[in-house]
Design an enzyme around this catalytic site. Structure first.
Site, PDB file in Angstrom:
ATOM      1  N   ASN A  72      46.882  40.483  32.831  1.00 59.02           N
ATOM      2  CA  ASN A  72      46.101  40.013  34.184  1.00 59.02           C
ATOM      3  C   ASN A  72      45.964  41.159  35.057  1.00 59.02           C
ATOM      4  OD1 ASN A  72      45.219  38.912  36.708  1.00 59.02           O
ATOM      5  ND2 ASN A  72      46.710  37.161  36.699  1.00 59.02           N
ATOM      6  N   ALA A 120      42.779  42.526  40.857  1.00 58.73           N
ATOM      7  CA  ALA A 120      41.724  43.073  41.547  1.00 58.73           C
ATOM      8  C   ALA A 120      41.138  44.233  40.619  1.00 58.73           C
ATOM      9  CB  ALA A 120      41.345  43.304  42.896  1.00 58.73           C
ATOM     10  N   ARG A 148      51.666  33.785  47.673  1.00 59.63           N
ATOM     11  CA  ARG A 148      50.152  34.452  47.760  1.00 59.63           C
ATOM     12  C   ARG A 148      49.214  33.329  47.749  1.00 59.63           C
ATOM     13  NH1 ARG A 148      46.866  38.145  43.598  1.00 59.63           N
ATOM     14  NH2 ARG A 148      45.088  38.533  44.755  1.00 59.63           N
ATOM     15  N   PRO A 183      47.882  44.427  40.430  1.00 56.18           N
ATOM     16  CA  PRO A 183      48.529  44.211  41.973  1.00 56.18           C
ATOM     17  C   PRO A 183      48.323  43.004  42.460  1.00 56.18           C
ATOM     18  CG  PRO A 183      46.036  45.040  41.342  1.00 56.18           C
ATOM     19  CD  PRO A 183      46.829  45.022  39.979  1.00 56.18           C
ATOM     20  N   ASN A 184      49.393  42.836  43.170  1.00 54.07           N
ATOM     21  CA  ASN A 184      49.685  41.665  44.082  1.00 54.07           C
ATOM     22  C   ASN A 184      50.104  40.381  43.486  1.00 54.07           C
ATOM     23  OD1 ASN A 184      48.478  42.779  46.654  1.00 54.07           O
ATOM     24  ND2 ASN A 184      46.620  42.606  45.589  1.00 54.07           N
ATOM     25  N   GLU A 210      42.135  39.102  28.355  1.00 56.73           N
ATOM     26  CA  GLU A 210      42.072  39.082  29.646  1.00 56.73           C
ATOM     27  C   GLU A 210      42.372  37.789  30.151  1.00 56.73           C
ATOM     28  OE1 GLU A 210      37.951  40.030  31.022  1.00 56.73           O
ATOM     29  OE2 GLU A 210      38.440  39.553  33.067  1.00 56.73           O
ATOM     30  N   ARG A 256      34.205  32.004  41.549  1.00 57.88           N
ATOM     31  CA  ARG A 256      34.602  32.550  42.847  1.00 57.88           C
ATOM     32  C   ARG A 256      33.500  33.466  43.254  1.00 57.88           C
ATOM     33  NH1 ARG A 256      40.646  34.598  42.732  1.00 57.88           N
ATOM     34  NH2 ARG A 256      40.097  34.510  44.849  1.00 57.88           N
ATOM     35  N   TYR A 266      46.219  30.395  43.702  1.00 51.62           N
ATOM     36  CA  TYR A 266      46.912  30.819  42.603  1.00 51.62           C
ATOM     37  C   TYR A 266      48.160  29.945  42.318  1.00 51.62           C
ATOM     38  CZ  TYR A 266      44.138  35.097  43.553  1.00 51.62           C
ATOM     39  OH  TYR A 266      43.100  35.849  43.811  1.00 51.62           O
TER      40      TYR A 266
HETATM   41  C1  DQA Z   1      43.193  37.349  39.376  1.00 49.76           C
HETATM   42  C2  DQA Z   1      41.787  37.262  39.960  1.00 49.76           C
HETATM   43  C3  DQA Z   1      41.413  38.432  40.597  1.00 49.76           C
HETATM   44  O1  DQA Z   1      40.244  38.426  41.063  1.00 49.76           O
HETATM   45  C4  DQA Z   1      42.190  38.622  41.667  1.00 49.76           C
HETATM   46  O2  DQA Z   1      41.938  39.888  42.274  1.00 49.76           O
HETATM   47  C5  DQA Z   1      43.667  38.738  41.532  1.00 49.76           C
HETATM   48  C6  DQA Z   1      44.279  37.381  40.496  1.00 49.76           C
HETATM   49  C7  DQA Z   1      43.929  35.800  38.804  1.00 49.76           C
HETATM   50  O3  DQA Z   1      44.887  35.761  38.439  1.00 49.76           O
HETATM   51  O4  DQA Z   1      43.185  34.807  39.321  1.00 49.76           O
HETATM   52  O5  DQA Z   1      44.413  39.461  41.919  1.00 49.76           O
HETATM   53  O6  DQA Z   1      43.434  38.197  38.353  1.00 49.76           O
END
Ligand code: DQA
Length: 148
Positions: free
Chosen positions: A75, A78, A19, A11-12, A99, A108, A24
């Site tokens: 990846n 969240a 973003r 997601p995202n 991962e 973080r 990122y």
């Molecule tokens: C992430 C790290 C996660 O904590 C976050 O929720 C993301 C991106 C990263 O690539 O740094 O969406 O996976």
């Protein structure tokens, strides 16, 4: 037969580029996809790139990867920190999974230090931004016994 890797994004991550670039970076997911394809070509392997904002779709992608892909680079965004279903999918399908995170999740917020994916993954790469994707492809290629 060429080795085949699935690069699966959660997601995202479709919003990469705009973003929170301070966390990122400014590379888009499309840019990352094309650099993954270029890197895979130099290693003589195949990569398939995918992204979903939905937990169940990511689980489905693991099921569909059985017999199709030799390894997954995940990846999970969240869902890394919340998804027992995704951890179970990795264990159930027994597909070697790396991962991956753009950011260093351990530097973080505390809630990002917990990873269900880590419990099922063969290894973890985080903190190298978009460059981590190529590192993960190389690492999986080596893990699968394909070192050049
Ligand atoms: C992430 C790290 C996660 O904590 C976050 O929720 C993301 C991106 C990263 O690539 O740094 O969406 O996976």
């Amino acid at each position: 037969m060429k080795k085949s890797l699935l690069i699966l994004n959660g997601p995202n991550l479709n919003l990469l580029g705009t973003r929170q670039p301070e966390i990122y970076g400014s590379t888009t997911l499309a840019d990352i996809q094309s650099s993954c394809e270029t890197h895979a070509k130099t290693l003589g392997i195949k990569v398939t790139f995918d992204q979903s904002n939905h937990e169940g779709a990511l689980v489905d992608a693991f099921h569909a990867a059985r017999g199709t892909h030799d390894g997954v680079i995940l990846n999970a965004g969240a869902y890394t920190h919340t998804s027992i279903a995704l951890m179970d999918a990795i264990n159930a399908t027994e597909i070697p999974t790396i991962e991956l995170h753009l950011s260093n999740i351990h530097a973080r917020e505390a809630f990002r230090h917990q990873s269900y994916v880590s419990r099922a993954a063969v290894g973890l790469i985080c903190g190298f931004g978009a460059a981590g994707y190529a590192l993960a492809i190389t690492a999986m290629n080596d893990y699968l016994g394909n070192a050049t």
